[in-house]
Design an enzyme around this catalytic site. Structure first.
Site, PDB file in Angstrom:
ATOM      1  N   HIS A 119       0.957  -1.553  -0.165  1.00 40.07           N
ATOM      2  CA  HIS A 119      -0.416  -0.251   0.113  1.00 40.07           C
ATOM      3  C   HIS A 119       1.312   1.285  -0.160  1.00 40.07           C
ATOM      4  CE1 HIS A 119      -2.705   3.006   1.828  1.00 40.07           C
ATOM      5  NE2 HIS A 119      -3.739   2.357   1.377  1.00 40.07           N
ATOM      6  N   ASP A 196       3.173  -4.450   7.895  1.00 42.67           N
ATOM      7  CA  ASP A 196       1.787  -3.863   7.532  1.00 42.67           C
ATOM      8  C   ASP A 196       0.648  -4.617   7.743  1.00 42.67           C
ATOM      9  OD1 ASP A 196      -0.840  -2.688   7.146  1.00 42.67           O
ATOM     10  OD2 ASP A 196       0.983  -2.013   4.737  1.00 42.67           O
ATOM     11  N   GLN A 199      -4.827  -5.031   7.151  1.00 47.80           N
ATOM     12  CA  GLN A 199      -5.184  -6.214   6.384  1.00 47.80           C
ATOM     13  C   GLN A 199      -5.327  -7.128   7.259  1.00 47.80           C
ATOM     14  OE1 GLN A 199      -7.648  -4.977   4.668  1.00 47.80           O
ATOM     15  NE2 GLN A 199      -6.865  -3.238   3.047  1.00 47.80           N
ATOM     16  N   LYS A 222     -10.530  -0.575  10.403  1.00 42.70           N
ATOM     17  CA  LYS A 222     -10.797  -1.608   9.687  1.00 42.70           C
ATOM     18  C   LYS A 222     -10.293  -2.656  10.579  1.00 42.70           C
ATOM     19  CE  LYS A 222      -7.439   0.194   5.804  1.00 42.70           C
ATOM     20  NZ  LYS A 222      -7.706   0.168   4.774  1.00 42.70           N
ATOM     21  N   CYS A 361      -5.062   2.335  -3.320  1.00 47.85           N
ATOM     22  CA  CYS A 361      -3.699   2.838  -3.112  1.00 47.85           C
ATOM     23  C   CYS A 361      -2.233   2.185  -3.195  1.00 47.85           C
ATOM     24  CB  CYS A 361      -3.833   3.137  -1.507  1.00 47.85           C
ATOM     25  SG  CYS A 361      -4.714   4.344  -1.622  1.00 47.85           S
TER      26      CYS A 361
END
Lengths: 405, 145
Positions: A119, A196, A199, A222, A361
């Protein structure tokens, strides 16, 4: 039997363009259960004061809400409370690492390794660090299936690598990277690994100790929480050595006219009044997620993903990206032949189906896939097979709406 | 709703190949981009004596951005720049819902078919991309091929 989660999410019982809503844009943000909304109202309605500062009871209450949330987050990912920094979102968390760790520790001839599936939030900050320090920014590309290329990792993760920044789950392809193995490889060559988790933390159990991640960033919004609260986890010895990111109130020890000494972790990285209402919401969200359980979350998302991919594969005009891998969950990127994704999204919107269209993104990945944009459907545990059927019905109407069939 | 947006006319213009080419004698080349969604067009103009002698475009984008660009080029070919500027103002006002009367919109020819985009805020920038690119091209002043 699956619980009917819709009772807890009034927004999902609403309509879009006159049709029942099928909300399939969970990678962008999730909906918030009533308990989370109540916890935010409860904080502002009953406990609001500036934490850490006042000696009066209300301020002590606010401090407790905030610090209890920190402990909740720490327990959720297997960390110590001092290793949990509250931020605005994963983007700010990753910028904190880039500015505070990256700019301090990297020099010319060092290398930063990221993947083409990042991302922008785990890509643009590293471009900045590379430019400012003279370090080189290298990319791991994908193999034919869409997994990270093992050969590329072997060739590019070297003694020169000082930072390896990688997503746990791709926000475009839904592919789950083996962070534990990647962390072991990174540590062998003396690099830190920045994960990251935007997700992954909402969808799969994440234990930073088990993964041996040096840094982990994720966003509350999220994972059922309000927008504006995020988390950075960092190993304590790394955070201790890093200079503050933002400077101001609440992050200091002593301030004289010319000098300042800084507070201990985690306050050192939390300048100014923080988003305590957001932290209260995140805490309630973690309770909700724990109540559902990751076994159930994974079971539901795997079922929806498998069903949707199998059905989409039957449509000869649908092209799927990164779908022939076993370690994929919750996110499907696709295109419909001769129709631009924005037109697909508009046609689905008219049917009450919310998906994302664009580059998500992740422009380098979109380009790497040879596309200018893709459609993306992404699930959370409150989605149902009925939502997927609505997606499939709408997808099958697209070409005729566009006068192609 | 959809049948008022994705009309046959718009579908045809979005796929029409005639105006998708490189102009051999372009005097103006301008790239227009919607960073949030990825629509990306390059508009070429051949301007002589204050008149748009020829125009063409390339690039990628959704049906609305592509049809809008194609219809704009059809409309502008042979028109004076002053007229092109006037039409751009009418088109952009139409998309924002500020001009609705059909007599004024008749000046836009086929491009008036995008009138219903004014009810879809998410797609406004797709429809106006070509026209904003045109404005940038002709207000930059000097020719840059």
């Amino acid at each position: 039997m699956t619980k009917n989660f819709l009772n807890d999410f009034p927004i999902l019982r609403g309509k879009m363009n006159g049709n029942a809503l099928a909300y399939l844009d969970n990678s962008a943000t999730t909906q918030k259960p009533e308990g989370v909304v109540r916890s935010i109202c409860g904080y502002y309605g009953g406990c609001n004061a500036n934490p850490h500062r006042g000696v009066y009871e209300l301020s002590v209450k606010a401090t407790k809400v905030y610090e209890d949330a920190r402990r909740k987050v720490a327990d959720f990912i297997g960390a110590d409370g001092r290793e949990i920094i509250f931020t605005k979102n994963a983007t700010e968390s990753l910028n904190l690492v880039a500015y505070s760790y990256g700019l301090t520790n990297l020099h010319a001839d060092d290398e930063i390794l990221i993947t083409v599936a990042e991302h922008h939030s785990n890509l643009v900050p590293w471009q900045m660090v590379a430019r400012a320090t003279g370090a080189k920014l290298n990319y791991v590309y994908l193999d034919a299936d869409g997994n990270l290329s093992a050969a590329d990792i072997a060739a590019k993760l070297t003694r020169r690598t000082k930072i390896f920044a990688v997503t746990h789950i791709s926000n475009v392809l839904g592919i789950v990277n083996d962070i534990k193995a990647l962390a072991a490889r990174a540590h062998e060559v003396g690099s830190v690994i920045v994960v990251d988790g935007a997700q992954s933390v909402p969808h799969v159990p994440v234990d930073v100790g088990d993964l041996d991640a040096d840094f982990l960033a994720f966003s509350g919004h999220k994972m059922l929480s309000p927008m504006g609260i995020g988390v950075l986890y960092g190993k304590r010895h790394l955070l201790d050595e890093m200079p503050p990111f933002l400077r101001g109130g609440d992050m200091i020890e002593y301030v004289t006219e010319q000098e300042t000494t800084f507070a201990e972790l985690p306050q050192k990285f939390e300048a100014g009044t923080q988003n305590v209402g957001g932290a209260a919401g995140l805490s309630a969200a973690i309770d909700y997620i724990n109540g559902v359980g990751f076994d159930e979350i994974e079971r539901i998302e795997r079922d929806l993903t498998t069903f949707a991919i199998a059905e989409l594969k039957r449509l000869p005009y649908v092209e799927l990206y990164g779908c022939d891998v076993a370690n994929k969950i919750g996110i499907i990127s696709f295109n419909i032949r001769d129709v631009h994704p924005h037109d697909v999204a508009t046609i689905l919107d008219a049917a009450g189906v919310a998906i994302r269209a664009g580059h998500h993104c992740a422009q380098p990945l979109t380009k790497y896939l040879g596309q200018s944009a893709t459609c993306r459907a992404s699930f959370y545990f409150y989605n149902t097979r009925r939502d997927v059927e609505r997606l499939l019905d709408a997808v099958q109407s697209v070409r005729s709406v566009m006068h192609l069939a | 709703m959809l049948e008022n947006i994705y009309t046959e006319l718009i579908a045809e213009h979005s796929r029409s190949p005639e105006n998708r080419r490189t102009l051999p004698h372009a005097t103006h080349t301008e790239r227009g981009h919607n960073p949030s969604c990825g629509d990306d067009i390059t508009l070429q103009l051949e301007i002589a004596d204050g008149k748009i002698v020829d125009a063409s475009f390339g690039g990628t984008g959704c049906a609305i951005s592509q049809a809008s660009t194609d219809m704009m080029i059809e409309l502008l070919r042979g028109k004076p720049i002053t007229e092109a500027k006037r039409l751009a103002e009418i088109f952009i006002a139409m998309i924002h819902g500020d001009i609705t009367d059909d007599d004024t919109l008749a000046a836009l020819d086929d491009a008036a078919a995008l009138k219903n985009i004014s009810t879809m805020p998410a797609r406004v920038k797709c429809a106006t991309l070509a026209w904003h690119t045109l404005e940038a091209a002709i207000t930059d002043g000097d020719a840059h091929a």
